[in-house]
Design a protein around this motif. Structure first.
Motif, PDB file in Angstrom:
ATOM      1  N   HIS A  43      30.274 -12.726  25.115  1.00 40.95           N
ATOM      2  CA  HIS A  43      30.709 -13.016  23.759  1.00 40.95           C
ATOM      3  C   HIS A  43      30.280 -11.857  22.871  1.00 40.95           C
ATOM      4  O   HIS A  43      29.121 -11.477  22.849  1.00 40.95           O
ATOM      5  N   LYS A  44      31.236 -11.311  22.135  1.00 38.40           N
ATOM      6  CA  LYS A  44      30.927 -10.215  21.224  1.00 38.40           C
ATOM      7  C   LYS A  44      31.156 -10.709  19.804  1.00 38.40           C
ATOM      8  O   LYS A  44      32.215 -11.236  19.483  1.00 38.40           O
ATOM      9  N   ARG A  45      30.156 -10.516  18.976  1.00 38.02           N
ATOM     10  CA  ARG A  45      30.291 -10.895  17.576  1.00 38.02           C
ATOM     11  C   ARG A  45      30.741  -9.682  16.781  1.00 38.02           C
ATOM     12  O   ARG A  45      30.178  -8.609  16.908  1.00 38.02           O
ATOM     13  N   VAL A  46      31.756  -9.886  15.965  1.00 37.41           N
ATOM     14  CA  VAL A  46      32.290  -8.804  15.155  1.00 37.41           C
ATOM     15  C   VAL A  46      32.023  -9.125  13.689  1.00 37.41           C
ATOM     16  O   VAL A  46      32.356 -10.197  13.208  1.00 37.41           O
ATOM     17  N   PHE A  47      31.414  -8.168  12.986  1.00 41.24           N
ATOM     18  CA  PHE A  47      31.114  -8.326  11.567  1.00 41.24           C
ATOM     19  C   PHE A  47      31.870  -7.257  10.789  1.00 41.24           C
ATOM     20  O   PHE A  47      32.243  -6.220  11.333  1.00 41.24           O
ATOM     21  N   ASP A  48      32.081  -7.536   9.533  1.00 36.89           N
ATOM     22  CA  ASP A  48      32.682  -6.523   8.670  1.00 36.89           C
ATOM     23  C   ASP A  48      31.760  -5.311   8.634  1.00 36.89           C
ATOM     24  O   ASP A  48      30.542  -5.425   8.773  1.00 36.89           O
ATOM     25  N   GLU A  49      32.337  -4.140   8.411  1.00 39.05           N
ATOM     26  CA  GLU A  49      31.555  -2.907   8.451  1.00 39.05           C
ATOM     27  C   GLU A  49      30.444  -2.941   7.407  1.00 39.05           C
ATOM     28  O   GLU A  49      30.694  -3.195   6.224  1.00 39.05           O
ATOM     29  N   VAL A  52      25.746  -7.225   8.068  1.00 38.33           N
ATOM     30  CA  VAL A  52      25.008  -7.804   9.194  1.00 38.33           C
ATOM     31  C   VAL A  52      24.304  -9.047   8.669  1.00 38.33           C
ATOM     32  O   VAL A  52      23.683  -9.002   7.604  1.00 38.33           O
ATOM     33  N   LYS A  56      20.203 -12.058  13.262  1.00 30.32           N
ATOM     34  CA  LYS A  56      21.181 -11.503  14.203  1.00 30.32           C
ATOM     35  C   LYS A  56      21.478 -12.447  15.340  1.00 30.32           C
ATOM     36  O   LYS A  56      22.544 -12.414  15.918  1.00 30.32           O
TER      37      LYS A  56
END
Length: 60
Positions: A43-49, A52, A56
């Motif tokens: 599972h990869k979590r993607v956040f806006d640039e 954070v 975490k």
């Protein structure tokens, strides 16, 4: 002088005794699992640039 040598001999026996016991009675056959396939889910979590979260690691 004689008691010192007996004391050293007793210490040596006490140190070697666990090694001998484990060598004689600690033999165990170990084999790998016979499963041919393994399922792995990543599972990869993607956040806006630049964004954070405070924590975490989030457990649900």
């Amino acid at each position: 002088m004689k008691s010192k040598s007996w004391s050293q001999m007793a210490n040596a026996i006490l140190l070697v005794l666990p090694l001998l016991v484990s060598a004689l009675f600690g033999i165990t056959n170990v084999s790998a699992d016979t499963t041919d396939s393994v399922n792995v889910t990543l599972h990869k979590r993607v956040f806006d640039e630049g964004q954070v979260p405070d924590s975490k690691t989030q457990y649900r």
